[in-house]
Design an enzyme around this catalytic site. Sequence first.
Site, PDB file in Angstrom:
ATOM      1  CE1 TYR A  18     -10.427  -1.788 -11.785  1.00  0.00           C
ATOM      2  CE2 TYR A  18      -9.732  -0.712 -13.804  1.00  0.00           C
ATOM      3  CZ  TYR A  18     -10.011  -0.658 -12.465  1.00  0.00           C
ATOM      4  OH  TYR A  18      -9.872   0.525 -11.778  1.00  0.00           O
ATOM      5  CG  ASN A  69      -8.247  -1.151  -1.166  1.00  0.00           C
ATOM      6  OD1 ASN A  69      -8.045  -1.516  -0.020  1.00  0.00           O
ATOM      7  ND2 ASN A  69      -7.266  -1.025  -2.049  1.00  0.00           N
ATOM      8  CB  CYS A  89      -6.931  -0.764  -5.637  1.00  0.00           C
ATOM      9  SG  CYS A  89      -7.185   0.727  -4.691  1.00  0.00           S
ATOM     10  CG  HIS A  90      -1.837   2.688  -6.724  1.00  0.00           C
ATOM     11  ND1 HIS A  90      -1.823   2.194  -5.431  1.00  0.00           N
ATOM     12  CD2 HIS A  90      -0.575   2.585  -7.191  1.00  0.00           C
ATOM     13  CE1 HIS A  90      -0.580   1.833  -5.135  1.00  0.00           C
ATOM     14  NE2 HIS A  90       0.196   2.052  -6.181  1.00  0.00           N
ATOM     15  CD  GLU A 100       3.476   2.070  -7.076  1.00  0.00           C
ATOM     16  OE1 GLU A 100       3.277   1.213  -7.963  1.00  0.00           O
ATOM     17  OE2 GLU A 100       2.902   2.039  -5.987  1.00  0.00           O
TER      18      GLU A 100
END
Length: 91
Positions: free
Chosen positions: A26, A47, A55-56, A82
Amino acid sequence: MKGLTPFQTKVYNIVSSIPYGQTRSYTFLAERIGTSPRAIGRTLSANPLPIVIPCHRVIKKNGEPGGYSCGKKLKEKILEIEKVMAKPEQK
């Protein structure tokens, strides 16, 4: 997207540029656009497309996952998937 403020658009655009399998804090994002980490978090909490606007991939400066509109456990799971699925040049 319609109905977004210029600030939201800026945040969502920078978040959308985070590569698959990678994360940014952030604080990192806030410094890039001249705002506070809390403003980034507030914007991401609203979002409208959580997977499309990834945003994850935004985490706390200390490496912890932070919040996620779909729950912290799901955020951790998506990040884990991911990282495993990322091509070597994406890591």
